[in-house]
Scaffold this motif. Structure first.
Motif, PDB file in Angstrom:
ATOM      1  N   ILE A 176       0.841  -1.198   0.000  1.00 51.26           N
ATOM      2  CA  ILE A 176       0.000   0.000   0.000  1.00 51.26           C
ATOM      3  C   ILE A 176       0.878   1.251   0.000  1.00 51.26           C
ATOM      4  CG2 ILE A 176      -1.638   1.353   1.369  1.00 51.26           C
ATOM      5  CD1 ILE A 176      -2.699  -1.467   2.332  1.00 51.26           C
ATOM      6  N   PHE A 177       1.927   1.222   0.796  1.00 51.32           N
ATOM      7  CA  PHE A 177       2.773   2.404   0.921  1.00 51.32           C
ATOM      8  C   PHE A 177       3.974   2.326  -0.017  1.00 51.32           C
ATOM      9  CE2 PHE A 177       0.639   1.872   5.055  1.00 51.32           C
ATOM     10  CZ  PHE A 177      -0.081   3.064   5.061  1.00 51.32           C
ATOM     11  N   LYS A 178       4.439   3.494  -0.398  1.00 44.06           N
ATOM     12  CA  LYS A 178       5.619   3.543  -1.259  1.00 44.06           C
ATOM     13  C   LYS A 178       6.876   3.346  -0.433  1.00 44.06           C
ATOM     14  CE  LYS A 178       3.624   6.605  -4.697  1.00 44.06           C
ATOM     15  NZ  LYS A 178       3.687   7.941  -5.309  1.00 44.06           N
ATOM     16  N   ARG A 179       7.940   2.968  -1.105  1.00 44.33           N
ATOM     17  CA  ARG A 179       9.243   2.832  -0.462  1.00 44.33           C
ATOM     18  C   ARG A 179      10.252   3.617  -1.293  1.00 44.33           C
ATOM     19  NH1 ARG A 179      10.602  -3.130  -0.179  1.00 44.33           N
ATOM     20  NH2 ARG A 179       8.361  -3.434  -0.010  1.00 44.33           N
ATOM     21  N   PRO A 180      11.384   3.993  -0.684  1.00 39.87           N
ATOM     22  CA  PRO A 180      12.370   4.745  -1.459  1.00 39.87           C
ATOM     23  C   PRO A 180      12.967   3.872  -2.565  1.00 39.87           C
ATOM     24  CG  PRO A 180      13.037   4.533   0.860  1.00 39.87           C
ATOM     25  CD  PRO A 180      11.779   3.770   0.708  1.00 39.87           C
ATOM     26  N   THR A 181      13.237   4.493  -3.682  1.00 38.66           N
ATOM     27  CA  THR A 181      13.944   3.788  -4.762  1.00 38.66           C
ATOM     28  C   THR A 181      15.440   3.865  -4.488  1.00 38.66           C
ATOM     29  OG1 THR A 181      12.289   3.986  -6.487  1.00 38.66           O
ATOM     30  CG2 THR A 181      14.578   4.034  -7.217  1.00 38.66           C
ATOM     31  N   LEU A 182      16.131   2.766  -4.703  1.00 36.64           N
ATOM     32  CA  LEU A 182      17.569   2.719  -4.435  1.00 36.64           C
ATOM     33  C   LEU A 182      18.355   2.951  -5.729  1.00 36.64           C
ATOM     34  CD1 LEU A 182      17.573  -0.460  -2.155  1.00 36.64           C
ATOM     35  CD2 LEU A 182      17.672   1.948  -1.422  1.00 36.64           C
ATOM     36  N   PRO A 183      19.536   3.604  -5.616  1.00 39.57           N
ATOM     37  CA  PRO A 183      20.381   3.761  -6.802  1.00 39.57           C
ATOM     38  C   PRO A 183      20.673   2.385  -7.409  1.00 39.57           C
ATOM     39  CG  PRO A 183      21.279   4.981  -4.932  1.00 39.57           C
ATOM     40  CD  PRO A 183      20.136   4.179  -4.406  1.00 39.57           C
ATOM     41  N   PHE A 184      20.630   2.305  -8.710  1.00 42.23           N
ATOM     42  CA  PHE A 184      20.822   1.035  -9.431  1.00 42.23           C
ATOM     43  C   PHE A 184      19.890  -0.055  -8.888  1.00 42.23           C
ATOM     44  CE2 PHE A 184      24.956   3.253  -9.766  1.00 42.23           C
ATOM     45  CZ  PHE A 184      25.072   3.325 -11.149  1.00 42.23           C
ATOM     46  N   ASN A 185      18.720   0.373  -8.411  1.00 38.02           N
ATOM     47  CA  ASN A 185      17.715  -0.572  -7.931  1.00 38.02           C
ATOM     48  C   ASN A 185      18.255  -1.476  -6.821  1.00 38.02           C
ATOM     49  OD1 ASN A 185      15.102  -1.637  -7.958  1.00 38.02           O
ATOM     50  ND2 ASN A 185      15.587  -3.183  -9.492  1.00 38.02           N
ATOM     51  N   GLY A 186      19.247  -0.966  -6.086  1.00 40.50           N
ATOM     52  CA  GLY A 186      19.815  -1.750  -4.987  1.00 40.50           C
ATOM     53  C   GLY A 186      21.001  -2.610  -5.393  1.00 40.50           C
ATOM     54  N   TYR A 187      21.406  -2.548  -6.644  1.00 39.66           N
ATOM     55  CA  TYR A 187      22.521  -3.372  -7.129  1.00 39.66           C
ATOM     56  C   TYR A 187      23.794  -2.547  -7.343  1.00 39.66           C
ATOM     57  CZ  TYR A 187      18.726  -6.705  -7.899  1.00 39.66           C
ATOM     58  OH  TYR A 187      17.642  -7.533  -7.720  1.00 39.66           O
ATOM     59  N   ALA A 188      23.897  -1.407  -6.649  1.00 36.54           N
ATOM     60  CA  ALA A 188      25.032  -0.503  -6.860  1.00 36.54           C
ATOM     61  C   ALA A 188      26.370  -1.181  -6.582  1.00 36.54           C
ATOM     62  CB  ALA A 188      24.878   0.738  -5.984  1.00 36.54           C
ATOM     63  N   GLU A 189      26.415  -1.984  -5.533  1.00 37.31           N
ATOM     64  CA  GLU A 189      27.677  -2.628  -5.174  1.00 37.31           C
ATOM     65  C   GLU A 189      28.221  -3.449  -6.350  1.00 37.31           C
ATOM     66  OE1 GLU A 189      28.728  -5.585  -1.703  1.00 37.31           O
ATOM     67  OE2 GLU A 189      27.371  -3.994  -1.008  1.00 37.31           O
ATOM     68  N   GLU A 190      27.320  -4.088  -7.057  1.00 40.62           N
ATOM     69  CA  GLU A 190      27.729  -4.947  -8.172  1.00 40.62           C
ATOM     70  C   GLU A 190      28.047  -4.158  -9.442  1.00 40.62           C
ATOM     71  OE1 GLU A 190      25.029  -5.595  -6.346  1.00 40.62           O
ATOM     72  OE2 GLU A 190      25.325  -7.594  -5.492  1.00 40.62           O
ATOM     73  N   VAL A 191      27.305  -3.085  -9.714  1.00 38.44           N
ATOM     74  CA  VAL A 191      27.403  -2.491 -11.049  1.00 38.44           C
ATOM     75  C   VAL A 191      27.860  -1.037 -11.125  1.00 38.44           C
ATOM     76  CG1 VAL A 191      25.645  -4.080 -11.964  1.00 38.44           C
ATOM     77  CG2 VAL A 191      24.950  -1.803 -11.136  1.00 38.44           C
ATOM     78  N   ALA A 192      27.918  -0.334  -9.998  1.00 40.60           N
ATOM     79  CA  ALA A 192      28.239   1.097 -10.073  1.00 40.60           C
ATOM     80  C   ALA A 192      29.583   1.331 -10.780  1.00 40.60           C
ATOM     81  CB  ALA A 192      28.248   1.708  -8.676  1.00 40.60           C
ATOM     82  N   SER A 193      30.522   0.405 -10.599  1.00 42.98           N
ATOM     83  CA  SER A 193      31.859   0.584 -11.192  1.00 42.98           C
ATOM     84  C   SER A 193      31.816   0.600 -12.727  1.00 42.98           C
ATOM     85  CB  SER A 193      32.807  -0.517 -10.716  1.00 42.98           C
ATOM     86  OG  SER A 193      32.320  -1.780 -11.119  1.00 42.98           O
ATOM     87  N   LEU A 194      30.776   0.021 -13.311  1.00 43.22           N
ATOM     88  CA  LEU A 194      30.666   0.041 -14.783  1.00 43.22           C
ATOM     89  C   LEU A 194      30.543   1.468 -15.304  1.00 43.22           C
ATOM     90  CD1 LEU A 194      28.030  -2.801 -15.549  1.00 43.22           C
ATOM     91  CD2 LEU A 194      30.506  -3.004 -15.508  1.00 43.22           C
ATOM     92  N   TYR A 195      30.111   2.370 -14.428  1.00 38.85           N
ATOM     93  CA  TYR A 195      29.808   3.732 -14.886  1.00 38.85           C
ATOM     94  C   TYR A 195      30.737   4.766 -14.252  1.00 38.85           C
ATOM     95  CZ  TYR A 195      25.922   0.811 -16.061  1.00 38.85           C
ATOM     96  OH  TYR A 195      25.178  -0.239 -16.552  1.00 38.85           O
ATOM     97  N   ALA A 196      31.873   4.277 -13.731  1.00 37.01           N
ATOM     98  CA  ALA A 196      32.830   5.170 -13.095  1.00 37.01           C
ATOM     99  C   ALA A 196      33.223   6.265 -14.084  1.00 37.01           C
ATOM    100  CB  ALA A 196      34.061   4.388 -12.653  1.00 37.01           C
ATOM    101  N   GLY A 197      33.180   7.494 -13.632  1.00 39.18           N
ATOM    102  CA  GLY A 197      33.599   8.604 -14.484  1.00 39.18           C
ATOM    103  C   GLY A 197      32.504   9.115 -15.407  1.00 39.18           C
ATOM    104  N   MET A 198      31.355   8.456 -15.445  1.00 40.89           N
ATOM    105  CA  MET A 198      30.274   8.939 -16.312  1.00 40.89           C
ATOM    106  C   MET A 198      29.335   9.832 -15.511  1.00 40.89           C
ATOM    107  SD  MET A 198      29.176   5.591 -18.514  1.00 40.89           S
ATOM    108  CE  MET A 198      27.713   6.328 -19.226  1.00 40.89           C
ATOM    109  N   ASP A 199      28.868  10.898 -16.134  1.00 41.47           N
ATOM    110  CA  ASP A 199      27.884  11.761 -15.496  1.00 41.47           C
ATOM    111  C   ASP A 199      26.504  11.129 -15.695  1.00 41.47           C
ATOM    112  OD1 ASP A 199      26.092  13.647 -14.680  1.00 41.47           O
ATOM    113  OD2 ASP A 199      26.962  15.305 -15.827  1.00 41.47           O
ATOM    114  N   LEU A 200      25.965  10.553 -14.606  1.00 47.05           N
ATOM    115  CA  LEU A 200      24.718   9.788 -14.734  1.00 47.05           C
ATOM    116  C   LEU A 200      23.477  10.689 -14.862  1.00 47.05           C
ATOM    117  CD1 LEU A 200      25.476   6.771 -12.342  1.00 47.05           C
ATOM    118  CD2 LEU A 200      25.756   6.924 -14.834  1.00 47.05           C
ATOM    119  N   ARG A 201      23.691  11.998 -14.729  1.00 43.96           N
ATOM    120  CA  ARG A 201      22.578  12.913 -15.029  1.00 43.96           C
ATOM    121  C   ARG A 201      22.501  13.143 -16.530  1.00 43.96           C
ATOM    122  NH1 ARG A 201      19.950  15.545 -11.249  1.00 43.96           N
ATOM    123  NH2 ARG A 201      20.553  15.046  -9.126  1.00 43.96           N
ATOM    124  N   LYS A 202      23.655  13.070 -17.161  1.00 42.84           N
ATOM    125  CA  LYS A 202      23.702  13.234 -18.605  1.00 42.84           C
ATOM    126  C   LYS A 202      23.402  11.909 -19.306  1.00 42.84           C
ATOM    127  CE  LYS A 202      26.999  14.954 -21.820  1.00 42.84           C
ATOM    128  NZ  LYS A 202      28.471  14.863 -21.922  1.00 42.84           N
TER     129      LYS A 202
END
Ligand SMILES: Nc1nc2c(c(=O)[nH]1)N[C@H]1C(S)=C(S)[C@@H](COP(=O)(O)O)O[C@H]1N2
Ligand SMILES: [Mo]
Length: 303
Positions: free
Chosen positions: A275-301
């Protein structure tokens, strides 16, 4: 877009999940090797670090609340119309920058592969999410067999075009076929799954039978269904939703609560069944596994 549900859960909805969970416990209890279903292969997968232990979404919600525009734009349309799709035999055309292009029978491709179980969150760009027990093969294991060359920097996917069985394709809702793509390192990442089933059974048609992508750290539209073509490309391939509205749907589509969709916030999500919303996590909660793929990239762009 958002569904409201009564708090009480109907018995019809509980049963399939309860049976599935019982089977899982049985399998995890060490009896698995004696059984011959897909799930037993997954003794290790069941405990693998990639799977979430969050409560599963019911099979009813997973199969009746879908996005699959080939069958219509409403959430209920795929569940009603997709049953008519012929999913066997099925072949996938492999082309582009690889050593072994050709037309591959899906049964042959999967037969040689070890099917694993992965419980993943799937987060739609429309700010709802589910937790789904998938069966499938890491995409990278399949792609390796085609021998991608050094020119293969991206992989492009296409969905079946068959208006006779896909009523949504008789209208110009999208530019058919549905197209998606990944950068090679995203495609080869061990989290990226080619799913063949869910809840221990073959994929229901509305969920993308007989084979679909599941990229759990990206918005759901990247997880293309009913794939018939895989092409290795040198340049970033055009993708359906990006072509439809580039300011609303980027090529990367990494789940990012910090970047709103132009028409709504991405900060929160509704888990289907809650019923209630929950916060969305960066990379849907998989940041530990995948954030490094985007190192140096501006994720707003590069949204
Ligand atoms: N071919 C195709 N694949 C598709 C879609 C579609 O319309 N056509 N919808 C996408 C979207 S927006 C989402 S959220 C997920 C939904 O997957 P599910 O119905 O199995 O939950 O499928 C994705 N894959
Ligand atoms: Mo979506």
């Amino acid at each position: 877009m958002l569904i409201k549900k009564p708090v009480a859960i109907k018995a019809s909805e509980i049963t399939p999940k309860a049976i599935y969970l019982k089977r899982r416990r049985f399998i995890q209890g060490g009896m698995g090797a004696a059984l011959a279903t897909v799930l037993q292969n997954n003794l290790m997968a069941a405990a693998n670090s990639y799977s979430t232990t969050e409560e599963l979404t019911s099979i009813k919600d997973i199969t009746r609340y879908n996005n699959f525009y080939e069958f219509g734009t409403s959430k209920g349309a795929p569940g009603i119309h997709a049953g008519a799709l012929t999913t066997h035999p099925w072949s996938i055309t492999v082309s582009g920058a690889c050593e072994h292009p050709g037309n591959y029978d899906l049964d042959d491709l999967i037969k040689a592969a070890e099917v694993e179980e992965r419980i993943y969150r799937l987060r739609c760009v429309e700010a709802w999410s589910m937790v789904i027990p998938w069966q499938g093969v890491p995409l990278g294991k399949i792609l390796k067999r085609f021998g991608p060359t050094s020119k293969a920097r991206y992989v492009a996917f296409r969905t079946l075009v068959r208006p006779a069985e896909m009523p949504g394709q008789r209208r110009n809702i999208l530019d058919w076929p549905y197209r998606e793509g990944l950068r090679m390192d995203e495609a080869m990442h061990p989290l990226t799954l080619l799913a063949t089933g869910l809840y221990g059974k073959d994929l229901p048609n509305q969920n993308g039978a007989p084979i679909r992508l599941v990229v759990p750290w990206k918005y759901g539209f990247k997880s293309i269904k009913s794939i018939v073509s895989i092409e290795f490309t040198e340049n970033e391939p055009p993708t359906t939703w990006n072509q439809k509205g580039a300011d609303e749907y980027g090529f990367y589509a990494n789940v990012n609560p910090a970047v709103d969709h132009p028409r709504w916030s991405q900060k929160k999500e509704r888990r289907i069944g809650d019923i209630f919303k929950r916060p969305t996590l960066p990379f849907n909660g998989y940041a530990e596994e995948v954030a490094s793929l985007y190192a140096g990239m501006d994720l707003r762009k590069h949204y």
